[in-house]
Design a protein around this motif. Structure first.
Motif, PDB file in Angstrom:
ATOM      1  N   THR A  35       0.753  -1.141  -0.241  1.00 50.33           N
ATOM      2  CA  THR A  35       0.060   0.046   0.171  1.00 50.33           C
ATOM      3  C   THR A  35       0.914   1.287  -0.028  1.00 50.33           C
ATOM      4  O   THR A  35       0.435   2.234  -0.535  1.00 50.33           O
ATOM      5  CB  THR A  35      -1.070   0.065   1.186  1.00 50.33           C
ATOM      6  N   GLY A  36       2.017   1.236   0.873  1.00 49.95           N
ATOM      7  CA  GLY A  36       2.886   2.482   0.740  1.00 49.95           C
ATOM      8  C   GLY A  36       3.471   2.647  -0.815  1.00 49.95           C
ATOM      9  O   GLY A  36       3.759   3.731  -1.233  1.00 49.95           O
ATOM     10  N   ILE A  37       4.024   1.404  -1.421  1.00 53.32           N
ATOM     11  CA  ILE A  37       4.240   1.620  -2.672  1.00 53.32           C
ATOM     12  C   ILE A  37       3.249   2.052  -3.585  1.00 53.32           C
ATOM     13  O   ILE A  37       3.583   3.051  -4.397  1.00 53.32           O
ATOM     14  CB  ILE A  37       4.813   0.034  -3.289  1.00 53.32           C
ATOM     15  N   LEU A  38       1.885   1.783  -3.618  1.00 48.13           N
ATOM     16  CA  LEU A  38       0.911   2.168  -4.562  1.00 48.13           C
ATOM     17  C   LEU A  38       0.595   3.736  -4.360  1.00 48.13           C
ATOM     18  O   LEU A  38       0.539   4.490  -4.940  1.00 48.13           O
ATOM     19  CB  LEU A  38      -0.371   1.513  -4.135  1.00 48.13           C
ATOM     20  N   THR A  39       0.930   4.186  -2.774  1.00 52.47           N
ATOM     21  CA  THR A  39       0.497   5.460  -2.640  1.00 52.47           C
ATOM     22  C   THR A  39       1.904   6.500  -3.249  1.00 52.47           C
ATOM     23  O   THR A  39       1.484   7.405  -3.804  1.00 52.47           O
ATOM     24  CB  THR A  39       0.760   5.737  -0.964  1.00 52.47           C
ATOM     25  N   LYS A  40       2.890   5.726  -2.932  1.00 49.97           N
ATOM     26  CA  LYS A  40       4.058   6.700  -3.659  1.00 49.97           C
ATOM     27  C   LYS A  40       3.968   6.707  -5.055  1.00 49.97           C
ATOM     28  O   LYS A  40       4.674   7.643  -5.897  1.00 49.97           O
ATOM     29  CB  LYS A  40       5.392   5.650  -3.157  1.00 49.97           C
ATOM     30  N   LEU A  41       3.483   5.582  -5.769  1.00 51.85           N
ATOM     31  CA  LEU A  41       3.372   5.544  -7.240  1.00 51.85           C
ATOM     32  C   LEU A  41       2.194   6.711  -7.606  1.00 51.85           C
ATOM     33  O   LEU A  41       2.436   7.351  -8.580  1.00 51.85           O
ATOM     34  CB  LEU A  41       2.791   4.108  -7.644  1.00 51.85           C
ATOM     35  N   TRP A  42       1.230   6.880  -6.655  1.00 50.64           N
ATOM     36  CA  TRP A  42       0.163   7.932  -7.066  1.00 50.64           C
ATOM     37  C   TRP A  42       0.507   9.044  -6.946  1.00 50.64           C
ATOM     38  O   TRP A  42       0.434  10.144  -7.797  1.00 50.64           O
ATOM     39  CB  TRP A  42      -1.121   7.807  -6.121  1.00 50.64           C
ATOM     40  N   ASP A  43       1.589   9.371  -5.912  1.00 54.72           N
ATOM     41  CA  ASP A  43       2.211  10.894  -5.814  1.00 54.72           C
ATOM     42  C   ASP A  43       3.195  11.106  -6.905  1.00 54.72           C
ATOM     43  O   ASP A  43       3.271  12.323  -7.274  1.00 54.72           O
ATOM     44  CB  ASP A  43       2.937  10.759  -4.512  1.00 54.72           C
ATOM     45  N   LEU A  44       3.839   9.973  -7.429  1.00 54.17           N
ATOM     46  CA  LEU A  44       4.885  10.350  -8.459  1.00 54.17           C
ATOM     47  C   LEU A  44       4.521  10.244  -9.870  1.00 54.17           C
ATOM     48  O   LEU A  44       5.398  10.081 -10.766  1.00 54.17           O
ATOM     49  CB  LEU A  44       6.147   9.582  -8.095  1.00 54.17           C
ATOM     50  N   ARG A  45       3.066   9.773  -9.911  1.00 55.44           N
ATOM     51  CA  ARG A  45       2.463   9.483 -11.149  1.00 55.44           C
ATOM     52  C   ARG A  45       2.952  10.421 -12.431  1.00 55.44           C
ATOM     53  O   ARG A  45       3.120  10.012 -13.486  1.00 55.44           O
ATOM     54  CB  ARG A  45       1.026   9.314 -11.134  1.00 55.44           C
ATOM     55  N   MET A  46       2.828  11.577 -12.195  1.00 55.11           N
ATOM     56  CA  MET A  46       2.837  12.463 -13.078  1.00 55.11           C
ATOM     57  C   MET A  46       4.518  12.665 -13.756  1.00 55.11           C
ATOM     58  O   MET A  46       4.581  12.501 -15.180  1.00 55.11           O
ATOM     59  CB  MET A  46       2.674  14.144 -12.956  1.00 55.11           C
ATOM     60  N   ASP A  47       5.350  12.464 -12.683  1.00 55.89           N
ATOM     61  CA  ASP A  47       6.896  12.642 -13.063  1.00 55.89           C
ATOM     62  C   ASP A  47       7.149  11.221 -13.740  1.00 55.89           C
ATOM     63  O   ASP A  47       7.881  11.208 -14.961  1.00 55.89           O
ATOM     64  CB  ASP A  47       7.555  12.763 -12.017  1.00 55.89           C
ATOM     65  N   LEU A  48       6.707  10.139 -13.336  1.00 53.06           N
ATOM     66  CA  LEU A  48       6.811   8.631 -13.507  1.00 53.06           C
ATOM     67  C   LEU A  48       6.329   8.523 -15.392  1.00 53.06           C
ATOM     68  O   LEU A  48       7.009   7.846 -16.008  1.00 53.06           O
ATOM     69  CB  LEU A  48       6.448   7.727 -12.657  1.00 53.06           C
ATOM     70  N   LEU A  49       5.062   8.845 -15.296  1.00 53.85           N
ATOM     71  CA  LEU A  49       4.238   8.348 -16.416  1.00 53.85           C
ATOM     72  C   LEU A  49       4.599   9.202 -17.548  1.00 53.85           C
ATOM     73  O   LEU A  49       4.408   8.973 -18.724  1.00 53.85           O
ATOM     74  CB  LEU A  49       2.689   8.419 -16.093  1.00 53.85           C
ATOM     75  N   PHE A  50       4.953  10.681 -17.415  1.00 53.30           N
ATOM     76  CA  PHE A  50       5.359  11.490 -18.411  1.00 53.30           C
ATOM     77  C   PHE A  50       6.533  11.921 -18.842  1.00 53.30           C
ATOM     78  O   PHE A  50       6.600  12.726 -19.762  1.00 53.30           O
ATOM     79  CB  PHE A  50       4.225  12.870 -18.172  1.00 53.30           C
ATOM     80  N   LYS A  51       7.457  11.482 -17.977  1.00 49.17           N
ATOM     81  CA  LYS A  51       8.966  11.861 -18.134  1.00 49.17           C
ATOM     82  C   LYS A  51       9.667  10.679 -18.254  1.00 49.17           C
ATOM     83  O   LYS A  51      10.301  10.587 -19.416  1.00 49.17           O
ATOM     84  CB  LYS A  51       9.514  12.780 -17.066  1.00 49.17           C
ATOM     85  N   HIS A  52       9.574   9.803 -17.410  1.00 53.94           N
ATOM     86  CA  HIS A  52      10.469   8.479 -17.500  1.00 53.94           C
ATOM     87  C   HIS A  52       9.889   7.453 -17.923  1.00 53.94           C
ATOM     88  O   HIS A  52      10.731   6.862 -18.608  1.00 53.94           O
ATOM     89  CB  HIS A  52      10.768   8.265 -15.695  1.00 53.94           C
ATOM     90  N   LEU A  53       8.660   7.237 -18.078  1.00 50.77           N
ATOM     91  CA  LEU A  53       8.317   6.005 -18.935  1.00 50.77           C
ATOM     92  C   LEU A  53       8.512   6.366 -20.150  1.00 50.77           C
ATOM     93  O   LEU A  53       8.728   5.352 -21.100  1.00 50.77           O
ATOM     94  CB  LEU A  53       6.578   6.024 -18.519  1.00 50.77           C
ATOM     95  N   PRO A  54       8.032   7.413 -20.935  1.00 51.24           N
ATOM     96  CA  PRO A  54       8.447   7.700 -22.375  1.00 51.24           C
ATOM     97  C   PRO A  54       9.891   7.160 -22.652  1.00 51.24           C
ATOM     98  O   PRO A  54      10.276   6.744 -23.924  1.00 51.24           O
ATOM     99  CB  PRO A  54       8.007   9.112 -22.630  1.00 51.24           C
TER     100      PRO A  54
END
Length: 247
Positions: A35-54
């Motif tokens: 649950t802590g990982i999912l919370t962190k994932l949600w907090d970092l979603r913009m940075d992860l999905l739109f910068k690092h994932l591409p």
């Protein structure tokens, strides 16, 4: 869905055990809870999905395309010429004896932090299963069918497109399914050792900050990306091999 019911139940049990165990240990900077990982994932979603994932996605796609083209061409060439097989096959095997984690820094040294150092690492990992599987598929062509086609006046072109390729396709897809999962590993290793963006780079950056949940967050996306690519390959396999009876 019933087919994968047991797997879903097992995953839920493992996640529940992880959650309970992590809460008992209570060292989130070492062992975060799911649950802590999912919370962190949600907090970092913009940075992860739109910068690092591409950035990671471009490495995976380019690396896979290069591996597919080179792997298939080399497999066809080795099947066509025994001399080429004797020359290249040992080199292909030897290329897998080199630890990727050891040679990846050399590519960073040669190509810097550009995308190509990571692409080469990905190609090095994914090239082998595609080449070997396709080559084995071409060699598995039914000799009796080949002789029958020759007696009926078939040309080498006819045999290649109507017999060799259908025989090799199932093997090619088997190698490709392995390669797509390896491509995620290759991209992550390349980014881990030297990059300015990407999920592997982000995970390494979070490690230097002792943020365990931040380390796991991009790993979750990498795992989901690998599963997605695997499903896409399976979809292509089913559509292009409708003639093949499977369970």
């Amino acid at each position: 869905m019933k087919k994968y019911g047991a797997s879903v139940i097992l995953v839920v049990i493992l996640l529940a055990a992880w959650e309970i165990g992590a809460r008992i240990v209570n060292y989130p900077f070492i062992l975060p809870t799911p649950t802590g990982i999912l919370t962190k994932l949600w907090d970092l979603r913009m940075d992860l999905l739109f910068k690092h994932l591409p950035a990671t996605l471009s490495i995976v796609v380019i690396g896979l395309l290069i591996s597919v083209v080179l792997g298939v061409l080399l497999a066809v060439w080795m099947n066509w010429s025994p001399l080429i097989e004797r020359a290249f096959y040992p080199l292909i095997i030897a290329s897998q004896m080199i630890p990727t984690i050891a040679i990846a820094p050399v590519f960073v040294l040669w190509f810097g932090y550009s995308i190509w150092s990571k692409v080469i690492v990905t190609v090095l990992i994914t090239f082998f299963p595609i080449t070997v599987s396709t080559f084995d598929g071409l060699r598995s062509t039914n000799k009796e069918l080949k002789e029958l086609m020759l007696t009926m006046g078939a040309t080498k072109k006819d045999i290649f497109f109507k017999l060799n390729i259908p025989s090799a396709l199932p093997h090619f897809y088997s190698g490709l399914k392995v390669a797509v999962t390896f491509s995620i590993i290759g991209a992550a290793i390349g980014e881990w050792l030297g990059a300015q963006a990407g999920l592997g780079y982000f995970s390494r950056r979070m490690m230097t900050q002792f943020d365990a949940a931040g380390v796991f967050a991009p790993i979750v996306i990498l795992s989901a990306l690998g599963i997605l690519f695997f499903i896409i390959v399976v979809g292509f396999e089913k559509r292009s091999l409708k003639w093949r009876k499977t369970e």
